[in-house]
Design an enzyme around this catalytic site. Structure first.
Site, mmCIF file in Angstrom:
data_model
loop_
_atom_site.group_PDB
_atom_site.id
_atom_site.type_symbol
_atom_site.label_atom_id
_atom_site.label_comp_id
_atom_site.label_asym_id
_atom_site.label_seq_id
_atom_site.Cartn_x
_atom_site.Cartn_y
_atom_site.Cartn_z
ATOM 1 N N ARG A 11 63.887 30.945 5.425
ATOM 2 C CA ARG A 11 64.730 31.881 6.163
ATOM 3 C C ARG A 11 65.916 32.270 5.297
ATOM 4 O O ARG A 11 66.510 31.435 4.609
ATOM 5 C CB ARG A 11 65.222 31.266 7.478
ATOM 6 C CG ARG A 11 64.162 31.180 8.574
ATOM 7 C CD ARG A 11 63.793 32.577 9.080
ATOM 8 N NE ARG A 11 62.864 32.547 10.213
ATOM 9 C CZ ARG A 11 61.552 32.655 10.110
ATOM 10 N NH1 ARG A 11 60.999 32.737 8.895
ATOM 11 N NH2 ARG A 11 60.787 32.658 11.186
ATOM 12 N N GLU B 259 66.293 41.928 7.634
ATOM 13 C CA GLU B 259 65.032 42.371 7.039
ATOM 14 C C GLU B 259 64.538 43.626 7.753
ATOM 15 O O GLU B 259 64.351 43.570 8.974
ATOM 16 C CB GLU B 259 63.981 41.260 7.136
ATOM 17 C CG GLU B 259 64.315 40.050 6.287
ATOM 18 C CD GLU B 259 63.330 38.900 6.436
ATOM 19 O OE1 GLU B 259 63.364 37.984 5.590
ATOM 20 O OE2 GLU B 259 62.535 38.905 7.404
ATOM 21 N N HIS C 294 59.157 39.385 2.303
ATOM 22 C CA HIS C 294 58.719 38.450 3.346
ATOM 23 C C HIS C 294 57.200 38.480 3.511
ATOM 24 O O HIS C 294 56.679 38.641 4.632
ATOM 25 C CB HIS C 294 59.412 38.764 4.682
ATOM 26 C CG HIS C 294 59.450 37.587 5.614
ATOM 27 N ND1 HIS C 294 60.516 37.334 6.445
ATOM 28 C CD2 HIS C 294 58.556 36.581 5.842
ATOM 29 C CE1 HIS C 294 60.274 36.240 7.161
ATOM 30 N NE2 HIS C 294 59.090 35.764 6.804
#
Length: 323
Positions: free
Chosen positions: A240, A269, A291
């Site tokens: 994270r 994000e 990600h």
């Protein structure tokens, strides 16, 4: 006549189009939205019995407006986007996905490690810039290349992903150490579990695999990077973004306290174009990926299959993967 169960999927676009959803084995109505903005959440879940979300946040004020809601099926492992306390108060079950990316994430971790340890991106860019021709010989040595064998891999987080990364590290001849929680002493009989600060000081590569909680927010800041500075380790984060203080990370990279950093996560994000983690892309020893450590085709399909299994188990009265 009992109406069909209303299921709402708030962010289907967080899974690739190639991923198929298994048939849900009970009578239902499925409403699928590609994306859902914060302003649209309350309206879309108001009449739902089951909500599927990957990254859309469900806060107390949203749940208060969903009187029929009985299950939040998270299409991911992380649950920091869900107000778990509010869900419990309203009798809403929350389930998540577990152990689906135990190959994909560790492989991405080592893709970042190999790229940084051998300076792949820096050499690729120098070749594009004509440096090979300028060198006048068959190779050149502008950036250091170091083997992994014999180096120390420090891991923060010892769950399934941390353990899978450890297994790959050992297979490559690395010494693996896990960090205890900050402030916790080394446990007797566990030589591979060291105090947090000791792992920071010893690691040649540090990889993060812990959840984001109030205790782990900005787990790595200036103080921690200074502890790491003598070894100039690589930092890898596929967990994270909030685990790292980005201002401190920038200073650590520019001051040479880190040998490099490979990140797959950030806050928010996607990041805006002027985000500090975007500005750092000018550095040859820094990699930012969007990600996607979890997102191999096999892992995404396993996630989708488990998601439907979680929903079916809840309907059958035997909920699984409950948070």
């Amino acid at each position: 006549m009992t109406p069909p169960i209303r299921i709402v999927f708030l962010d289907r676009d967080t899974l690739a189009d190639s991923v198929t959803l298994k048939a849900i084995p009970f009578e239902h109505e499925l409403f699928v939205f590609a994306r859902t903005s914060p302003e649209q959440v309350a309206e879309r879940i108001a009449a739902a019995d089951i909500v599927i979300t990957n990254k859309v946040a469900l806060r107390r004020e949203h749940l208060a407006q969903a009187p029929h809601l009985r299950l939040i099926a998270i299409a991911a492992t992380g649950s920091d986007n869900i107000d778990l306390a509010a869900a419990r108060e309203q009798g809403i079950t929350v389930s998540n996905i577990r152990d689906y990316a135990v190959r994909s994430v560790p492989e991405h971790v080592f893709a970042l490690i190999f790229a940084l340890r051998r300076n792949i991106t820096a050499y690729r860019q120098s070749v594009r810039d004509g440096r090979w021709q300028q060198s006048g010989q068959f190779c050149y040595f502008d950036y250091p290349i170091r083997d992994l064998a014999g180096s120390t891999l420090g891991l923060i987080g010892s769950g399934s992903l941390g353990q899978a990364v450890a297994a790959l590290g050992r297979a490559l001849g690395m010494k693996v150490v896990f960090a205890q929680r900050r402030g916790q002493a080394q446990a007797a009989g566990e030589p591979d579990r060291l105090p947090f600060e000791q792992v920071l000081a010893q690691a040649d590569i540090l990889s993060l695999h812990c959840p984001l909680t109030p205790d782990t927010q900005h787990l790595l800041g200036l103080e921690e990077f200074r502890l790491m500075a003598p070894r100039r380790p690589l930092l890898i984060n596929t967990a994270r973004g909030g685990l790292i203080d980005n201002q401190a990370l920038e200073q650590a990279l520019r001051q040479g306290w880190l040998g490099g950093a490979g990140l797959d996560v950030c806050v928010p994000e996607p990041p805006p174009a002027d985000h500090i983690l975007m500005r750092l892309l000018e550095l040859p020893n820094y990699i930012l990926t969007p990600h996607i450590a979890w997102a191999s085709e096999q892992s995404m399909q396993a996630l989708a299959d488990q998601l439907i299994d979680n929903i079916a188990a809840f309907h059958d009265g035997v909920p699984r993967n409950v948070l």
